[in-house]
Motif scaffolding. Structure first.
Motif, short mmCIF file in Angstrom:
data_model
loop_
_atom_site.label_atom_id
_atom_site.label_comp_id
_atom_site.label_asym_id
_atom_site.label_seq_id
_atom_site.Cartn_x
_atom_site.Cartn_y
_atom_site.Cartn_z
N GLU A 1 -4.77 -11.52 -8.96
CA GLU A 1 -3.72 -11.03 -8.27
C GLU A 1 -2.53 -11.88 -8.18
O GLU A 1 -2.58 -13.12 -8.10
CB GLU A 1 -4.14 -10.13 -7.19
CG GLU A 1 -4.61 -10.84 -6.07
CD GLU A 1 -5.07 -9.83 -5.06
OE1 GLU A 1 -4.67 -8.82 -5.11
OE2 GLU A 1 -5.61 -10.30 -4.01
N GLU B 1 8.96 -3.10 -6.44
CA GLU B 1 8.10 -3.54 -7.74
C GLU B 1 8.18 -4.95 -8.13
O GLU B 1 9.14 -5.69 -7.76
CB GLU B 1 8.73 -2.81 -8.90
CG GLU B 1 8.46 -1.19 -8.84
CD GLU B 1 9.10 -0.44 -9.89
OE1 GLU B 1 10.12 -0.82 -10.72
OE2 GLU B 1 8.70 0.86 -10.15
N MET C 1 1.20 -7.55 -0.21
CA MET C 1 0.94 -6.69 -1.20
C MET C 1 0.18 -7.34 -2.58
O MET C 1 0.84 -8.28 -2.71
CB MET C 1 2.08 -6.06 -1.76
CG MET C 1 2.40 -4.71 -0.77
SD MET C 1 1.29 -3.44 -0.61
CE MET C 1 1.51 -2.43 -1.75
N TYR D 1 -0.23 -7.61 -6.43
CA TYR D 1 0.06 -6.92 -7.74
C TYR D 1 -0.77 -7.52 -9.04
O TYR D 1 -1.66 -8.42 -8.62
CB TYR D 1 1.33 -7.54 -8.14
CG TYR D 1 2.62 -6.77 -7.06
CD1 TYR D 1 3.14 -5.56 -7.41
CD2 TYR D 1 2.71 -7.34 -5.99
CE1 TYR D 1 4.21 -5.15 -6.77
CE2 TYR D 1 3.44 -6.71 -4.97
CZ TYR D 1 4.22 -5.63 -5.28
OH TYR D 1 5.33 -4.86 -4.36
N THR E 1 6.06 0.43 0.68
CA THR E 1 5.82 -0.65 0.01
C THR E 1 5.72 -0.45 -1.60
O THR E 1 5.84 -1.38 -2.25
CB THR E 1 4.48 -1.18 0.30
OG1 THR E 1 3.58 0.00 0.48
CG2 THR E 1 4.40 -1.78 1.66
N GLY E 2 5.53 0.93 -1.71
CA GLY E 2 5.25 1.39 -3.17
C GLY E 2 6.73 1.08 -4.06
O GLY E 2 6.70 1.26 -5.36
N SER F 1 1.72 -3.79 -11.51
CA SER F 1 1.50 -2.60 -10.93
C SER F 1 0.84 -3.17 -9.71
O SER F 1 0.12 -4.18 -9.43
CB SER F 1 1.07 -1.37 -11.26
OG SER F 1 -0.02 -1.51 -11.88
N ILE F 2 0.83 -2.39 -8.53
CA ILE F 2 0.37 -2.59 -7.23
C ILE F 2 -1.28 -2.52 -7.44
O ILE F 2 -1.57 -1.25 -7.71
CB ILE F 2 0.84 -2.02 -6.09
CG1 ILE F 2 2.30 -2.48 -5.85
CG2 ILE F 2 0.13 -1.92 -4.62
CD1 ILE F 2 2.93 -1.47 -4.84
N GLN F 3 -2.11 -3.32 -7.02
CA GLN F 3 -3.52 -3.16 -7.06
C GLN F 3 -3.86 -2.85 -5.63
O GLN F 3 -5.19 -2.14 -5.58
CB GLN F 3 -4.29 -4.43 -7.28
CG GLN F 3 -3.74 -4.92 -8.76
CD GLN F 3 -4.67 -6.04 -9.38
OE1 GLN F 3 -5.11 -6.14 -10.57
NE2 GLN F 3 -4.73 -7.13 -8.50
N GLY G 1 -3.20 -3.27 -0.96
CA GLY G 1 -2.34 -3.92 -0.02
C GLY G 1 -2.84 -3.86 1.41
O GLY G 1 -3.78 -2.79 1.56
#
Lengths: 198, 158
Positions: free
Chosen positions: B72, B94, B121, B123, B90-91, B104-106, B108
């Motif tokens: 990550e 990007e 976070m 990613y 947080t979403g 994309s976010i995995q 956090g």
């Protein structure tokens, strides 16, 4: 001035400085407000949204709903009373996109305010200038996909003002409505827009 | 009498300020979580210092580090809040590379502080050839882009 006096003055000064920091950093005093509009504004500020233009304020005693518009978005932020005198940010501060190509942009949200009140809001904004009135068909006692006979349908209705926004609201603990359809009518009563909500 | 009043005020205020005092001193330590520091030491992660500040409305976002591992890409930042309220979206932040690819976010997490929060976070991992990333924030009419260079060996410290 004797050394005792100097010590007293210094201690009072320290006490005042500390009180200043306690008050300044108090999340209690920074979060609760004496006026509902202040709570609404803080809610938007800390959400990085707005400041929106308040179209209409709904006063339901312990809650206020601010039907508002900000650039391309509409919202119905809710603030709630706390401890009898204070107001705090509530729910649904977020704006929804006004879809210009749609006749009506709408959304709904439900939130538990307290044991007695489960507040349901159906709200939106009308972009089609021909639409004069918005209707919402609701029913009680039917499940999601059940056929509802005409007689059991209740129609809530709202005439539009210049601001073109509307809000239907009810307490789900009292009226457990199931929303069936949203309609937009012109001044003669012709249906211009109809959306099945199921 | 006055002596005791002022001393009680001082004592009570100090007790109420304990979280602030405590966080002030703990700030002096590292802001990278222990398990990442271990990864860095064993050579499985590379830390890049960012130290860039971005203002969003009345709050300050302090980007501290980007940590790159095989699994990550972690972005570590502090959100200094001017007043209490909603947490940072947080979403809406990007992670992109120079070619516009999205990671994309995995997952956090965030740790609350008296002044706001520290956000970590995770990613998707970056391909090896990516040498620069763009942190792209879009939230209603608020937005910012921050380019972070990931050239070199990073910082071995934690």
């Amino acid at each position: 001035m004797g050394s005792k006096k100097i010590q007293a003055v210094l201690e009072w000064a320290l006490a005042l400085v500390l009180i200043f920091f306690v008050v300044k950093d108090s999340s209690y005093l920074n979060y609760y407000h004496l006026s509902p509009i202040k709570a609404h504004e803080q809610s938007e500020r800390t959400f990085y949204y707005g400041p929106s233009e308040i179209i209409e304020e709904f006063d339901f005693g312990d809650i206020r709903i601010y039907l508002a518009k900000y650039k391309d978005w509409f919202s119905a932020n809710t603030v709630t009373k706390y401890a009898g005198v204070f107001w705090q940010p509530g729910s649904h501060v977020n704006g929804f996109k006004i879809e210009e190509e749609e006749d009506i942009s709408y959304t709904w949200s439900s939130s538990k305010i307290n044991e007695e009140l489960m507040l349901m809001k159906y709200y939106g904004i009308v972009t089609n200038p021909k639409i004069d009135k918005v209707e919402l068909d609701v029913t009680v006692g039917y499940v999601w996909d059940e056929e509802v006979p005409e007689d059991d349908i209740e129609t809530l209705s709202e005439s539009l003002d210049d601001h073109r926004m509307f809000l239907f609201h009810w307490n789900e603990n009292e009226d457990n409505y199931l929303a069936l359809a949203l309609r937009g009518l012109d001044e003669k009563g012709n249906i211009i827009y109809e959306e099945n909500l199921r | 009498m006055g002596k005791w009043i002022r001393r009680i005020i001082i004592l009570a205020s100090l007790i109420m300020l304990i979280p602030n005092i405590f966080s002030f001193f703990s700030e002096l330590g590292s802001d990278i979580p222990k398990h990442i520091r271990d990864e860095v030491e064993s050579g499985n992660a590379i830390v890049y210092d960012v130290n860039e500040e971005v203002i969003v409305d009345q709050d300050t976002i302090n980007f501290k580090h980007v940590v790159r591992t095989e699994d990550e890409t972690m972005v570590i930042y502090e959100v200094h809040k001017h007043e209490p309220g909603w947490s940072f979206p947080t979403g809406a932040l990007e992670l992109k590379d120079e070619d516009g690819n999205d990671y994309s976010i995995q997952g956090g997490g965030s740790a609350g502080k008296p002044w706001g929060s520290i956000i970590t976070m995770g990613y998707e991992p970056l391909p090896e050839n990516v040498e620069s990333i763009i942190l792209d924030f879009n939230w209603y009419d608020r937005s910012f882009q921050l380019e972070v260079s990931l050239i070199g060996e990073g910082n071995s410290h934690g």
